[in-house]
Write an enzyme that holds these catalytic residues in place. Sequence first.
Site, mmCIF file in Angstrom:
data_model
loop_
_atom_site.group_PDB
_atom_site.id
_atom_site.type_symbol
_atom_site.label_atom_id
_atom_site.label_comp_id
_atom_site.label_asym_id
_atom_site.label_seq_id
_atom_site.Cartn_x
_atom_site.Cartn_y
_atom_site.Cartn_z
ATOM 1 N N ASN A 194 0.961 -18.714 15.460
ATOM 2 C CA ASN A 194 1.194 -18.874 14.020
ATOM 3 C C ASN A 194 2.326 -19.886 13.866
ATOM 4 O O ASN A 194 3.479 -19.567 14.173
ATOM 5 C CB ASN A 194 1.566 -17.510 13.422
ATOM 6 C CG ASN A 194 1.997 -17.603 11.971
ATOM 7 O OD1 ASN A 194 1.891 -18.653 11.344
ATOM 8 N ND2 ASN A 194 2.482 -16.489 11.427
ATOM 9 N N LYS A 238 3.558 -21.118 11.239
ATOM 10 C CA LYS A 238 4.347 -20.896 10.018
ATOM 11 C C LYS A 238 4.589 -22.227 9.288
ATOM 12 O O LYS A 238 3.718 -23.100 9.304
ATOM 13 C CB LYS A 238 5.650 -20.155 10.369
ATOM 14 C CG LYS A 238 5.345 -18.845 11.111
ATOM 15 C CD LYS A 238 6.519 -17.909 11.233
ATOM 16 C CE LYS A 238 6.085 -16.653 11.980
ATOM 17 N NZ LYS A 238 7.154 -15.669 12.107
ATOM 18 N N GLU A 278 5.922 -11.842 6.372
ATOM 19 C CA GLU A 278 6.631 -12.794 5.497
ATOM 20 C C GLU A 278 5.947 -12.885 4.138
ATOM 21 O O GLU A 278 6.602 -13.079 3.105
ATOM 22 C CB GLU A 278 6.736 -14.149 6.208
ATOM 23 C CG GLU A 278 7.745 -14.062 7.352
ATOM 24 C CD GLU A 278 7.424 -14.888 8.581
ATOM 25 O OE1 GLU A 278 6.655 -15.851 8.488
ATOM 26 O OE2 GLU A 278 7.965 -14.542 9.657
ATOM 27 N N GLU A 324 3.064 -6.223 14.013
ATOM 28 C CA GLU A 324 4.271 -7.046 14.053
ATOM 29 C C GLU A 324 5.433 -6.278 13.416
ATOM 30 O O GLU A 324 5.608 -6.310 12.193
ATOM 31 C CB GLU A 324 4.041 -8.355 13.282
ATOM 32 C CG GLU A 324 2.949 -9.217 13.869
ATOM 33 C CD GLU A 324 3.169 -10.703 13.561
ATOM 34 O OE1 GLU A 324 3.014 -11.498 14.486
ATOM 35 O OE2 GLU A 324 3.508 -11.051 12.421
ATOM 36 N N GLY A 344 11.156 -13.160 15.002
ATOM 37 C CA GLY A 344 12.123 -14.253 14.948
ATOM 38 C C GLY A 344 13.552 -13.814 15.245
ATOM 39 O O GLY A 344 14.494 -14.556 15.002
ATOM 40 N N GLY A 367 7.669 -18.340 16.992
ATOM 41 C CA GLY A 367 8.566 -19.366 17.526
ATOM 42 C C GLY A 367 8.086 -20.005 18.826
ATOM 43 O O GLY A 367 8.100 -21.236 18.971
HETATM 44 P P1 13P Z 1 8.159 -14.743 16.412
HETATM 45 O O1 13P Z 1 7.269 -14.875 17.646
HETATM 46 O O2 13P Z 1 8.902 -15.997 16.093
HETATM 47 O O3 13P Z 1 9.003 -13.522 16.472
HETATM 48 O O4 13P Z 1 7.149 -14.527 15.179
HETATM 49 C C1 13P Z 1 6.164 -13.573 15.259
HETATM 50 C C2 13P Z 1 5.257 -13.740 14.100
HETATM 51 O O5 13P Z 1 5.633 -13.491 12.969
HETATM 52 C C3 13P Z 1 3.898 -14.246 14.354
HETATM 53 O O6 13P Z 1 3.098 -14.125 13.229
#
Ligand code: 13P
Length: 250
Positions: free
Chosen positions: A10, A12, A97, A167, A173, A235
Site C-alpha cells: 500500500n 499510501k 487511515e 492492521e 507506521g 512504509g
Molecule cells: P506500515 O507498514 O507503514 O506500518 O503500514 C501498514 C499499513 O497501513 C498498510 O496498509
Amino acid sequence: MSRPYYIAGNWKMHKTRAEAAELAGALVAQLKDGKHKYLVAPSFTSLETVGAIVRGTNILLGAQDCAAEEQGAHTGEVSVLQLKDLGVQTVILGHSERRHIYKEDDELINKKVKLALKHGLDVILCVGELLEEREAGNAEAVCETQAVKGLEGVSAADLSKVTIAYEPVWAIGTGKTATPEDADAIHAFVRKVIAKLYGSGAAEKIIIQYGGSVKPENAARLMAKENIDGALVGGAALKAETFVPIAKFA
Ligand code: 13P
C-alpha cells in the site's frame, strides 16, 4: 489446508508518476520468479502508469479506496467504474487511515465493499483496533464488529473475492509490530468470525493478511504463523529493496 500467501504493498499518498513507475518496474523485474500472490496499490494518480507496467505480470493492480456511489455529484471521489477503466483488479477498503482520519464508518465501508464486489473487483477489507481498545481488552470485539458490519449482505460466492487485512492501528507506521503470537491470535479469532458467518469451509479458505510495520526482518516470523496468510505493507513497500525481501520471505 494450505492457503496461498498474498503480499500487498500500500503506497499510501507517496510517489509521483515517475517515482511510481520506477518502483513498479523494479518490482516486476525482481518478483517475476516470486512464488506468492502480489499486489501494489499506488495513488489514484499513478494507477494508469503503474497499471501499464504490471499488466500481464504476476503483480496485481490495486486502488486504496473507492467511492460508495457509482457516479454523480461527489466532488473529489473516485468511482469503481473509473477504477475498472484503469485496469484496477482490487480495492483496499476500510483502511484505518480512512476510518480514523477521514471518519469512515462501518456502514459506509460496507456500501463500498458491496459496490466493488458488484462490479467484479476484489476487496481487501481492513480491520484493526486502536491502542486504547486493545488496552481495554476490546481488540477482538472491535475486529469482529468491523468484519461483521463490513461484510453485511456479502454473499458466500462474493466472499471468495474478499481478503481480510488485520492492521492493529497502534502498529501502523510506528515501528511497533504485533508479536507473531498476538497477531496470529486475532487472525484465528477473525477466522472464527468468518466461520460463524459463512461456515468453516469459507473460513479455512479466506486469506487474512497482517499489516503494521512489516519489515524484511520480521516477515518470515509472522508468515510462519498458521493463520497469517500474507502482509499488507506500508512504509517498507515504498522501496524495492525492502518490499522484495518481504515478498520473497523464506
Ligand atoms: P506500515 O507498514 O507503514 O506500518 O503500514 C501498514 C499499513 O497501513 C498498510 O496498509
